[in-house]
Design an enzyme around this catalytic site. Structure first.
Site, PDB file in Angstrom:
ATOM      1  N   LYS A   1      41.613   6.836  81.344  1.00  0.00           N
ATOM      2  CA  LYS A   1      40.542   7.057  82.330  1.00  0.00           C
ATOM      3  C   LYS A   1      39.423   7.932  81.751  1.00  0.00           C
ATOM      4  CE  LYS A   1      41.627   9.322  86.262  1.00  0.00           C
ATOM      5  NZ  LYS A   1      40.838  10.551  86.459  1.00  0.00           N
ATOM      6  N   SER A   2      39.805   9.007  81.068  1.00  0.00           N
ATOM      7  CA  SER A   2      38.791   9.917  80.520  1.00  0.00           C
ATOM      8  C   SER A   2      37.899   9.190  79.517  1.00  0.00           C
ATOM      9  CB  SER A   2      39.472  11.085  79.794  1.00  0.00           C
ATOM     10  OG  SER A   2      40.177  11.868  80.713  1.00  0.00           O
TER      11      SER A   2
ATOM     12  N   ARG B   1      33.814   8.048  79.899  1.00  0.00           N
ATOM     13  CA  ARG B   1      32.869   8.510  78.864  1.00  0.00           C
ATOM     14  C   ARG B   1      32.236   7.332  78.122  1.00  0.00           C
ATOM     15  NH1 ARG B   1      36.439  12.414  79.881  1.00  0.00           N
ATOM     16  NH2 ARG B   1      36.011  14.604  79.394  1.00  0.00           N
TER      17      ARG B   1
ATOM     18  N   ARG C   1      36.168  19.336  96.585  1.00  0.00           N
ATOM     19  CA  ARG C   1      36.387  19.942  95.269  1.00  0.00           C
ATOM     20  C   ARG C   1      35.183  20.782  94.817  1.00  0.00           C
ATOM     21  NH1 ARG C   1      39.022  15.540  91.430  1.00  0.00           N
ATOM     22  NH2 ARG C   1      39.393  17.433  90.209  1.00  0.00           N
TER      23      ARG C   1
ATOM     24  N   SER D   1      38.279  23.631  81.278  1.00  0.00           N
ATOM     25  CA  SER D   1      37.983  22.366  81.956  1.00  0.00           C
ATOM     26  C   SER D   1      37.146  21.467  81.053  1.00  0.00           C
ATOM     27  CB  SER D   1      37.222  22.635  83.259  1.00  0.00           C
ATOM     28  OG  SER D   1      36.608  21.442  83.712  1.00  0.00           O
TER      29      SER D   1
ATOM     30  N   GLN E   1      35.941  18.698  81.985  1.00  0.00           N
ATOM     31  CA  GLN E   1      34.829  18.161  82.782  1.00  0.00           C
ATOM     32  C   GLN E   1      33.623  19.087  82.709  1.00  0.00           C
ATOM     33  OE1 GLN E   1      36.377  17.501  86.719  1.00  0.00           O
ATOM     34  NE2 GLN E   1      37.781  15.888  86.033  1.00  0.00           N
TER      35      GLN E   1
ATOM     36  N   ASP F   1      47.277  16.988  84.108  1.00  0.00           N
ATOM     37  CA  ASP F   1      47.492  15.956  85.132  1.00  0.00           C
ATOM     38  C   ASP F   1      48.959  15.546  85.247  1.00  0.00           C
ATOM     39  OD1 ASP F   1      44.806  15.934  85.738  1.00  0.00           O
ATOM     40  OD2 ASP F   1      44.341  14.314  84.339  1.00  0.00           O
TER      41      ASP F   1
ATOM     42  N   LYS G   1      42.488  19.975  92.203  1.00  0.00           N
ATOM     43  CA  LYS G   1      42.476  18.583  91.736  1.00  0.00           C
ATOM     44  C   LYS G   1      42.214  17.667  92.939  1.00  0.00           C
ATOM     45  CE  LYS G   1      43.021  19.449  87.452  1.00  0.00           C
ATOM     46  NZ  LYS G   1      41.901  19.213  86.557  1.00  0.00           N
TER      47      LYS G   1
ATOM     48  N   ARG H   1      47.252  20.217  94.283  1.00  0.00           N
ATOM     49  CA  ARG H   1      48.435  19.589  93.675  1.00  0.00           C
ATOM     50  C   ARG H   1      49.605  20.536  93.527  1.00  0.00           C
ATOM     51  NH1 ARG H   1      46.058  15.717  88.995  1.00  0.00           N
ATOM     52  NH2 ARG H   1      45.528  14.064  90.468  1.00  0.00           N
TER      53      ARG H   1
HETATM   54  C1  S3P Z   1      39.385  15.203  82.796  1.00  0.00           C
HETATM   55  C2  S3P Z   1      39.638  16.539  82.763  1.00  0.00           C
HETATM   56  C3  S3P Z   1      40.648  17.212  83.608  1.00  0.00           C
HETATM   57  C4  S3P Z   1      41.620  16.222  84.239  1.00  0.00           C
HETATM   58  C5  S3P Z   1      40.927  15.004  84.765  1.00  0.00           C
HETATM   59  C6  S3P Z   1      40.165  14.288  83.654  1.00  0.00           C
HETATM   60  C7  S3P Z   1      38.334  14.647  81.916  1.00  0.00           C
HETATM   61  O1  S3P Z   1      39.979  17.908  84.632  1.00  0.00           O
HETATM   62  O2  S3P Z   1      42.341  16.844  85.276  1.00  0.00           O
HETATM   63  O3  S3P Z   1      41.857  14.095  85.334  1.00  0.00           O
HETATM   64  O4  S3P Z   1      38.295  13.419  81.721  1.00  0.00           O
HETATM   65  O5  S3P Z   1      37.532  15.434  81.405  1.00  0.00           O
HETATM   66  P1  S3P Z   1      39.379  19.394  84.391  1.00  0.00           P
HETATM   67  O6  S3P Z   1      38.394  19.291  83.322  1.00  0.00           O
HETATM   68  O7  S3P Z   1      38.720  19.799  85.678  1.00  0.00           O
HETATM   69  O8  S3P Z   1      40.565  20.247  84.080  1.00  0.00           O
END
Ligand code: S3P
Length: 450
Positions: free
Chosen positions: A34-35, A39, A135, A180, A182, A333, A360, A364
């Protein structure tokens, strides 16, 4: 454009029941990461030219992000079977969208796109579903405001919010207050549009897909160690990103569910194909190995710039373990499903430093403890730690509240595949955000799901 647009529609709930059955057997490949998928679309949209993607995760989170990129002027075509073609608009080239950008359930899509929009001279409204609206976004808005973006409307630093991107973005040095990926990625994406270098200093290294993809698309990005667990990332601004093909490996965070099921259902012997082993995502496998799990890495190879392997998983007894807080970023996760494994283990497992789990897709930490307790497992939250008292085979028989959280839903299903009595979940519809085809894949391995 108004910031009070209606939230993302909530799908009808899909209750699911998981029962104990015969051993799991066979081979399966979970969908793309997914990440990396999110991207790949975003970076493709920031190049000038055409980017081909293979193995894209076609889950709701990724599709919602694709839709927002179209609204900003990029062209994205689904060629079929996870193959996509993205025609980008270049760094800083997004057009002002007519409607609200709706990210559904996706924190990653939303936070990364806040960064990408923050470096463009446009105004956009960001929104999502009931889970995403709860969030925290302030943590991202703060550095983006230093770069020159302005938050025009947002109740309490949450969605829906309207962001005016910077006309003249300023490069910054940023130390994220929480580990993080993200947050790091949002700042780097905004930094692409700024002159000079943008630096992110992480005290604890988080997943590095953004850094790797920046380099893959031709940006000048340097990563050096910082302290015992951290990294310093320096990005030279205003590059011309050049299209480059992306191959998305199988998502280790999705593989975690059939993997733990294979360990827990007695007699199981399964193979999960092509699972990404990026060290910043591999905390679960390391922890399960410490618990005595039988996980063999077969046919180690490279796919799309990442090491991958076929994982052979065989059921067997697990013992309790203490998981240190510094491991959290590499398995953030995976705690709900690790807690399920801990419920079947011998002894008391302690998972330390789980504060981030509270923000999350659901809280969670609470949802994981509840999912165990309602199925007869002793679990406590002590500060930011989760304590699970393993007792061999849990009673099961509970109805789990999933709180719009795909990973709580899948973890509860895994628990029910080996417990004394069946486990029910109130809603499996959110599983499609990250793992479309989960139920079919599990059934293909022999799981009893109805
Ligand atoms: C992710 C970062 C994580 C993760 C999320 C995907 C990403 O979150 O929990 O499912 O793709 O950068 P955080 O960056 O908030 O920890």
């Amino acid at each position: 454009m108004s910031a009070d647009a209606a939230p993302h529609p909530t799908p009808d709930p899909v209750p699911l029941t998981a029962c104990r059955g015969r051993p799991l057997a066979g081979r399966a490949r979970v969908p793309g990461d997914k990440s990396i998928s999110i991207r790949a679309l975003i970076f493709g949209a920031l190049t000038v030219g055409e980017t081909k993607i293979e193995g894209l995760l076609e889950g709701e989170d990724v599709l919602n992000t694709a839709q927002t990129l179209r609204a900003l002027g990029a062209s994205l075509d689904r060629l079929g079977g996870g193959r996509w073609l993205v025609r980008g608009v270049g760094v800083g080239g997004f057009a002002e969208p007519r409607g609200t950008l709706d990210f559904g359930n996706s924190g990653t899509g939303c936070r990364l796109m806040l960064g990408a929009v923050a470096g463009c001279p446009i105004t956009a409204t960001f929104d999502g579903d009931g889970s995403l609206r709860k969030r925290p976004m302030r943590r991202v808005l703060q550095p983006l405001e230093r770069i020159g973006a302005r938050t025009l409307a947002s109740a309490d630093g949450r969605l829906p919010l309207t962001l005016a991107g910077a006309r003249d973005p300023i490069p910054i040095v940023f130390e994220p207050p929480v580990p993080s990926a993200q947050l790091k990625s949002a700042v780097l994406l905004a930094g692409l549009a700024a002159p000079g270098s943008t630096t992110v200093i992480e005290r604890e290294a988080t997943r590095d897909h953004t850094e790797k993809m920046l380099a893959h698309f031709g940006a000048d990005v340097r990563v050096t160690p910082e302290g015992p667990h951290g990294r310093r990332i320096t990005l030279a601004g205003q590059p011309e990103l050049v299209p480059a093909p992306v191959v998305v490996p199988a998502d280790p965070s999705s593989a975690a569910f059939p993997l733990v099921a294979g360990l827990l259902v007695p007699g199981s012997d399964i193979i999960l194909e092509g699972v990404m082993l990026n060290p910043l995502r591999a905390g679960l496998i390391a922890t399960l190995a410490e618990m005595g799990a039988s996980i063999e890495k077969l046919a180690l190879r490279n796919e799309g710039g990442e090491e991958v392997a076929d994982l052979r998983v065989r059921a067997g007894a697990l013992r309790a373990v203490e998981v240190p807080p510094e491991r959290a970023p590499s398995m953030i996760d995976e705690y709900p499903v690790l807690a399920v494994a801990a419920a079947y283990a011998e002894g008391t497992t302690v998972m330390r430093g789980l504060k981030e789990l509270r923000v999350k897709e659901s809280d969670r930490l609470a949802a994981t403890a509840d999912l165990l307790r309602v199925n007869g497992v002793k679990a406590e939250i002590a500060g930011d730690d989760l304590v699970v008292r393993g007792a061999g085979r849990p009673a099961g028989g509970g109805l789990v509240a999933t709180h719009m959280d795909h990973r709580i839903a899948m973890s509860a299903v895994v628990l029910g595949l080996a417990s004394e009595r069946p486990v029910k979940i109130d809603d499996g519809s959110f599983i499609a955000t990250s793992f479309p085809g989960f139920v079919e894949l599990m059934r293909g391995l022999g799981a009893e799901l109805s």
